[in-house]
Design an enzyme around this catalytic site. Structure first.
Site, PDB file in Angstrom:
ATOM      1  N   LEU A 172       0.822  -1.214   0.000  1.00 46.12           N
ATOM      2  CA  LEU A 172       0.000   0.000   0.000  1.00 46.12           C
ATOM      3  C   LEU A 172       0.848   1.253   0.000  1.00 46.12           C
ATOM      4  CD1 LEU A 172      -3.254   0.742   1.857  1.00 46.12           C
ATOM      5  CD2 LEU A 172      -1.312   2.247   2.315  1.00 46.12           C
ATOM      6  N   ASN A 222       0.534   5.491   0.344  1.00 46.23           N
ATOM      7  CA  ASN A 222      -0.364   6.609   0.633  1.00 46.23           C
ATOM      8  C   ASN A 222       0.398   7.920   0.556  1.00 46.23           C
ATOM      9  OD1 ASN A 222       0.387   5.284   3.294  1.00 46.23           O
ATOM     10  ND2 ASN A 222      -0.584   7.098   4.141  1.00 46.23           N
ATOM     11  N   ASP A 223       0.302   8.800   1.507  1.00 48.05           N
ATOM     12  CA  ASP A 223       0.696  10.200   1.363  1.00 48.05           C
ATOM     13  C   ASP A 223       2.062  10.406   0.706  1.00 48.05           C
ATOM     14  OD1 ASP A 223      -1.378   9.960   3.160  1.00 48.05           O
ATOM     15  OD2 ASP A 223      -0.627  11.445   4.550  1.00 48.05           O
ATOM     16  N   GLN A 230       4.527   7.327   1.715  1.00 46.66           N
ATOM     17  CA  GLN A 230       4.228   6.314   2.722  1.00 46.66           C
ATOM     18  C   GLN A 230       4.085   4.951   2.043  1.00 46.66           C
ATOM     19  OE1 GLN A 230       2.914   7.213   6.449  1.00 46.66           O
ATOM     20  NE2 GLN A 230       4.736   8.266   5.728  1.00 46.66           N
ATOM     21  N   TYR A 262       5.344   8.228   9.824  1.00 48.17           N
ATOM     22  CA  TYR A 262       4.165   8.801   9.174  1.00 48.17           C
ATOM     23  C   TYR A 262       4.552  10.029   8.348  1.00 48.17           C
ATOM     24  CZ  TYR A 262       0.848   5.751  11.669  1.00 48.17           C
ATOM     25  OH  TYR A 262       0.120   4.681  12.130  1.00 48.17           O
ATOM     26  N   ARG A 300      -0.318  15.128  14.105  1.00 46.44           N
ATOM     27  CA  ARG A 300       0.607  14.607  13.091  1.00 46.44           C
ATOM     28  C   ARG A 300       0.794  15.588  11.927  1.00 46.44           C
ATOM     29  NH1 ARG A 300      -3.759  11.207  13.540  1.00 46.44           N
ATOM     30  NH2 ARG A 300      -5.364  11.326  11.923  1.00 46.44           N
ATOM     31  N   GLU A 327      -5.568  17.334   9.080  1.00 48.16           N
ATOM     32  CA  GLU A 327      -4.344  16.616   8.706  1.00 48.16           C
ATOM     33  C   GLU A 327      -3.602  17.363   7.609  1.00 48.16           C
ATOM     34  OE1 GLU A 327      -4.504  11.943   9.257  1.00 48.16           O
ATOM     35  OE2 GLU A 327      -5.722  12.579   7.555  1.00 48.16           O
TER      36      GLU A 327
END
Length: 479
Positions: A49, A51-52, A69, A112, A170, A225
């Site tokens: 996976l 993500n960001d 990520q 993260y 975060r 976020e």
């Protein structure tokens, strides 16, 4: 191959070193077997996976650095690291593998989202590290620096203050202005409202919390976020991703989570006021989140986003990969609006033009470019009659995936709308890559980004326009 059972949430903390090389090779083979949905010209994970986007910058040699990520062992949000790619042209990429991994007490349970700050000759990284204390997972801001071509972790520079935020804390963003350094961090207040924490430093190593950024009175939800901020001339531009914002009609905030922005005055670093008139949704499509903006050596503000959305299971997950990054987009400011347009380098992905009057089967990686004024309709359709529709009338645009082969995330609806802003003739650009679409209207002020699943051979039907169609090349990713 027997897959790891991620319904047992403890398994989400399994590390790549905990599985055999054979397991990874089998995952790669399953990904390679996906000739339906895996993209040709978007960055996607080799397995697992994505993500960001994180840590975006261009170095002094002109090379762009893109991190994202990554959980390599499954299509769930597990133990996160940063994967690192570089490119000089957004066509040819080098894959450097994991650059930031959860191997320190500061981030043992996940690296993260974070960003890169070019400061004189140094590249600083700030990201959220997740550590474990007793039975709790706690976030903090980790500071790292590029040294001898590797990212060296330094220290925690911001920790959770439970009088100001919950452990929903975060995504630090640091910028420099007037010889000072400022950090904006997303958070959730103790009374469950989204907040942005604001800190100041005389150098990039030490910051002092000053308070909460003052935004307009708007029900942004319970968590903010991925803040981004930049200044251009006398203006300040703030972007963030609210969680829990409620839809106010069919035109706004229809996704599980959305992204908003405002163009206003520069942040007053004494009063912490950000004076602005309106917040707008940055993207009207189904699958867009956590964008990050950086300035390159040509003074272009470049945006890359996550072409996906959290809490969504996609039909392509069965091929053991999830999500991709958007095309790189140049950001310009038109009055109080952001305009997004694909970087000019994206044109280098055009391989040849397709004669739509003669082609029997449509390529699944293509760009459409066309002029329109009042209305148009485009359908990407297969032999069974399944189709994706993009359209416009006098007052609105729409992206409709309700008739595609595989529906998903149905609780959030299968049609997205946006109000039409320009009334004169304009140019539209639409990019399709197997299971993704990016549409640019109203000189880039109105953008739709989304995923869709349409099996079989495709054909194109259109009315009121005569589009030019380009077959797009594969990006080249080398180890």
């Amino acid at each position: 191959m027997e897959l790891i059972d991620f319904s047992n949430r403890q398994n989400r903390f399994i590390r790549e070193d905990d599985v055999s090389d054979g397991y990874i090779e089998k995952m790669k083979a399953v990904v390679l077997s996906d000739n339906l949905y895996y993209p040709s010209y978007h960055i996607a994970p080799p397995h697992g996976l994505l993500n960001d986007p994180n840590g975006l910058y261009q170095d002094n040699l002109g090379i762009y650095h893109i991190f994202h990520q990554w959980f390599p062992l499954g299509t769930v949000h597990g133990l996160k690291s940063w994967r690192h790619l570089t490119t000089a042209d957004f066509v040819h990429y080098s894959d450097h593998g994991v650059a930031v991994e959860p191997n320190d007490f500061m981030d043992c349970c996940g690296c993260y989202t974070g960003m890169a700050l070019k400061d004189k000759e140094d590249i600083h990284f700030y990201y959220t590290g997740i550590r474990k204390e007793k039975d709790s997972l706690l976030p903090s801001t980790v500071h790292a620096i590029l040294k001898d071509d590797r990212i060296e972790k330094l220290e925690v520079i911001e920790d959770v203050d439970f009088t100001k935020t919950t452990d929903n804390f975060r995504d630090p963003f640091v910028y420099r202005s007037n010889e000072k350094y400022y950090m904006i961090t997303g958070g959730e207040s103790p009374d469950s409202k989204g907040v942005l924490l604001f800190s100041e430093g005389d150098n990039p190593f030490e910051f002092v919390h000053k308070g909460m950024l003052k935004l307009m009175d708007y029900p942004f939800g319970y968590m903010l976020e991925c803040p981004n901020y930049f200044e251009e001339d006398a203006k300040g531009v703030l972007i963030f991703s609210p969680q829990g914002i409620e839809s106010v009609g069919k035109y706004d905030f229809r996704n599980v989570f959305s992204v908003v922005y405002a163009v206003g005055e520069k942040i007053n670093t004494e009063t912490l006021e950000f004076k602005h008139t309106n917040f707008y949704e940055l993207d009207k499509g189904f699958d867009f989140y956590a964008p990050q903006i950086f300035k390159d050596n040509q003074d272009r503000q470049i945006l890359i986003g996550w072409l996906g959305n959290s809490k969504t299971e996609y039909p392509s997950d069965k091929f053991l990969w999830a999500h991709m990054l958007t095309l790189p987009r140049e950001i310009t400011i038109i009055n109080d609006r952001i305009s997004q347009s694909p970087l000019p380098e994206v044109n280098n992905l055009r391989e040849y033009s397709i004669d739509l009057s003669e082609t029997a089967a449509l390529e699944k990686a293509f760009e459409l470019e066309f002029l329109f004024e009042n209305k148009f309709t485009i359908k990407i359709i297969n032999k069974e009659g399944d189709f994706l529709e993009i359209g416009c009338d006098d007052s609105r645009y729409w992206l409709d995936r309700s008739h595609t082969t595989h529906l998903f995330n149905e609780q959030y609806g299968q049609v997205r709308y946006a109000k039409k802003l320009l009334r004169e003739t304009q140019t539209a650009r639409i990019f399709v890559d197997h299971s993704s679409i990016e549409c640019f209207f109203d000189d880039g002020v109105t953008v739709f980004t989304g995923r869709f699943y349409l099996d079989g051979d495709w054909a194109l039907q259109f009315s009121d326009i005569m589009p030019t169609c380009y077959k797009m090349k594969n990006i080249v990713v080398s180890a």
